[in-house]
Design a protein around this motif. Sequence first.
Motif, PDB file in Angstrom:
ATOM      1  N   ASP A  88      -2.453   4.259   7.493  1.00 47.75           N
ATOM      2  CA  ASP A  88      -3.372   4.951   8.407  1.00 47.75           C
ATOM      3  C   ASP A  88      -4.175   3.960   9.243  1.00 47.75           C
ATOM      4  O   ASP A  88      -4.415   4.177  10.436  1.00 47.75           O
ATOM      5  CB  ASP A  88      -4.306   5.853   7.603  1.00 47.75           C
ATOM      6  N   LYS A 113       0.676   8.847  -6.253  1.00 47.37           N
ATOM      7  CA  LYS A 113       0.783  10.276  -5.913  1.00 47.37           C
ATOM      8  C   LYS A 113       1.908  10.935  -6.712  1.00 47.37           C
ATOM      9  O   LYS A 113       1.797  12.098  -7.113  1.00 47.37           O
ATOM     10  CB  LYS A 113       1.013  10.431  -4.418  1.00 47.37           C
ATOM     11  N   ALA A 170      -7.356   8.418   5.752  1.00 47.47           N
ATOM     12  CA  ALA A 170      -6.972   7.630   4.570  1.00 47.47           C
ATOM     13  C   ALA A 170      -7.391   6.164   4.705  1.00 47.47           C
ATOM     14  O   ALA A 170      -7.688   5.506   3.715  1.00 47.47           O
ATOM     15  CB  ALA A 170      -5.463   7.715   4.345  1.00 47.47           C
ATOM     16  N   SER A 225       0.165   8.723   3.110  1.00 46.00           N
ATOM     17  CA  SER A 225      -1.250   8.778   2.725  1.00 46.00           C
ATOM     18  C   SER A 225      -1.806   7.388   2.418  1.00 46.00           C
ATOM     19  O   SER A 225      -2.970   7.254   2.031  1.00 46.00           O
ATOM     20  CB  SER A 225      -1.432   9.684   1.506  1.00 46.00           C
ATOM     21  N   SER A 226      -0.995   6.363   2.598  1.00 48.03           N
ATOM     22  CA  SER A 226      -1.432   4.989   2.344  1.00 48.03           C
ATOM     23  C   SER A 226      -2.580   4.592   3.273  1.00 48.03           C
ATOM     24  O   SER A 226      -2.485   4.734   4.500  1.00 48.03           O
ATOM     25  CB  SER A 226      -0.237   4.047   2.562  1.00 48.03           C
ATOM     26  N   PRO A 227      -3.677   4.060   2.728  1.00 44.24           N
ATOM     27  CA  PRO A 227      -4.782   3.605   3.580  1.00 44.24           C
ATOM     28  C   PRO A 227      -4.380   2.536   4.607  1.00 44.24           C
ATOM     29  O   PRO A 227      -4.862   2.558   5.741  1.00 44.24           O
ATOM     30  CB  PRO A 227      -5.797   3.061   2.566  1.00 44.24           C
ATOM     31  N   SER A 269       0.667   3.846  -3.059  1.00 47.75           N
ATOM     32  CA  SER A 269       0.342   5.244  -2.742  1.00 47.75           C
ATOM     33  C   SER A 269       1.428   6.182  -3.229  1.00 47.75           C
ATOM     34  O   SER A 269       1.147   7.242  -3.797  1.00 47.75           O
ATOM     35  CB  SER A 269       0.145   5.403  -1.227  1.00 47.75           C
ATOM     36  N   GLU A 281      -6.418  13.299  -0.062  1.00 47.13           N
ATOM     37  CA  GLU A 281      -6.304  14.559   0.685  1.00 47.13           C
ATOM     38  C   GLU A 281      -7.243  15.631   0.144  1.00 47.13           C
ATOM     39  O   GLU A 281      -6.884  16.803   0.021  1.00 47.13           O
ATOM     40  CB  GLU A 281      -4.844  15.037   0.697  1.00 47.13           C
ATOM     41  N   MET A 311      -7.295   9.424   1.329  1.00 50.76           N
ATOM     42  CA  MET A 311      -6.017   9.137   0.674  1.00 50.76           C
ATOM     43  C   MET A 311      -5.656  10.245  -0.319  1.00 50.76           C
ATOM     44  O   MET A 311      -4.493  10.616  -0.446  1.00 50.76           O
ATOM     45  CB  MET A 311      -6.139   7.784  -0.040  1.00 50.76           C
ATOM     46  N   CYS A 341       0.830  -1.207   0.000  1.00 54.24           N
ATOM     47  CA  CYS A 341       0.000   0.000   0.000  1.00 54.24           C
ATOM     48  C   CYS A 341       0.868   1.262   0.000  1.00 54.24           C
ATOM     49  O   CYS A 341       0.560   2.230  -0.703  1.00 54.24           O
ATOM     50  CB  CYS A 341      -0.925  -0.030   1.212  1.00 54.24           C
TER      51      CYS A 341
END
Lengths: 186, 186
Positions: A170, A106, B139, A165-167, A102, B132, B130, A98
Amino acid sequence: MTSTQSHLVNGVDAERLAATVSAIESQPGLGRFQFRATNRSISGGLNRSQIGTFHGAGAEHRVDTAPFVVDNDEPPVLLSDDRAPNPVEYVLQALLGCMTTSTLYKAAAQGIEIDSIRSEIEGDLDLRGMLELDPDTRAGFQAIRARLCIKTKGDRQALRALHRSSPVFDTIARPVPIEVTVEFED
Amino acid sequence: MTSTQSHLVNGVDAERLAATVSAIESQPGLGRFQFRATNRSISGGLNRSQIGTFHGAGAEHRVDTAPFVVDNDEPPVLLSDDRAPNPVEYVLQALLGCMTTSTLYKAAAQGIEIDSIRSEIEGDLDLRGMLELDPDTRAGFQAIRARLCIKTKGDRQALRALHRSSPVFDTIARPVPIEVTVEFED
């Protein structure tokens, strides 16, 4: 993972990615996803999951395809036969996967090309927690350490924190409410 | 999963399980495990993990066997080709697998026979986190709901909360410190 077509960056269709972001911005409900799995015990540490349909972007997906099948097992030292990774190992590999995806997505959104990402991870877990032998020891991972190695000629500073920002990052770093219903049958 | 030999309960060797618990009680360091994985990107949402050696009970394990290989991908709606489950789906299936194994092992330790456990799970995730697009949206999973169905003639009350000692349950329900080092190469 260099672009083979003009619109592919890191293997990601950057135009479709931008269109997806715009669509969710203008219609926030499209961002809502629900992922699902089922599982059945086989014997001892061995059990089998199926991963099929999910909901997202206002529709059901994988409706007409066979579900993925994923086995969990435990190694001999944990009293089973090691026919598959164990659940905590799946969590670690999912975190690497992930953070990698991510970062690549991104970066693609910013037009930064990445040749590859290699990564490794380790997680500390003390069985005294699961076995309830020590009230101060948690059942799950006490600490997780990962290393990402990004091969790129692009802007390094812009890439340094994208994995956050990886699910899955988090999900593990911050508490998630889990509601479990237990039912019985004879 | 009825016992086929006198010492097997739920497919678990209850005598070895009791011996393991005793050994960790008298020598707490034996409870310390470290699990590991590596990963490399392939293209877009597709990446591949290897799960090999781990440390536990004072020794290294899986030293002489090939690592497990696990692929992650993303479905078309998330801009890839759905060649494998995605990382958040692996987390959900791992939670089911771990709650199942924890319940079966803990029941075995109490001598309670379970015929089978079937389970299902769903997790809500909003892409706005994720991406933002909304600072109030996380996320990762916002909520996870699972249902376990335990087939048993044993003491139901004793089985009702055993899944809560699952290491994956604890890993997701409570925050885990994650340290990520990012390195670069040209």
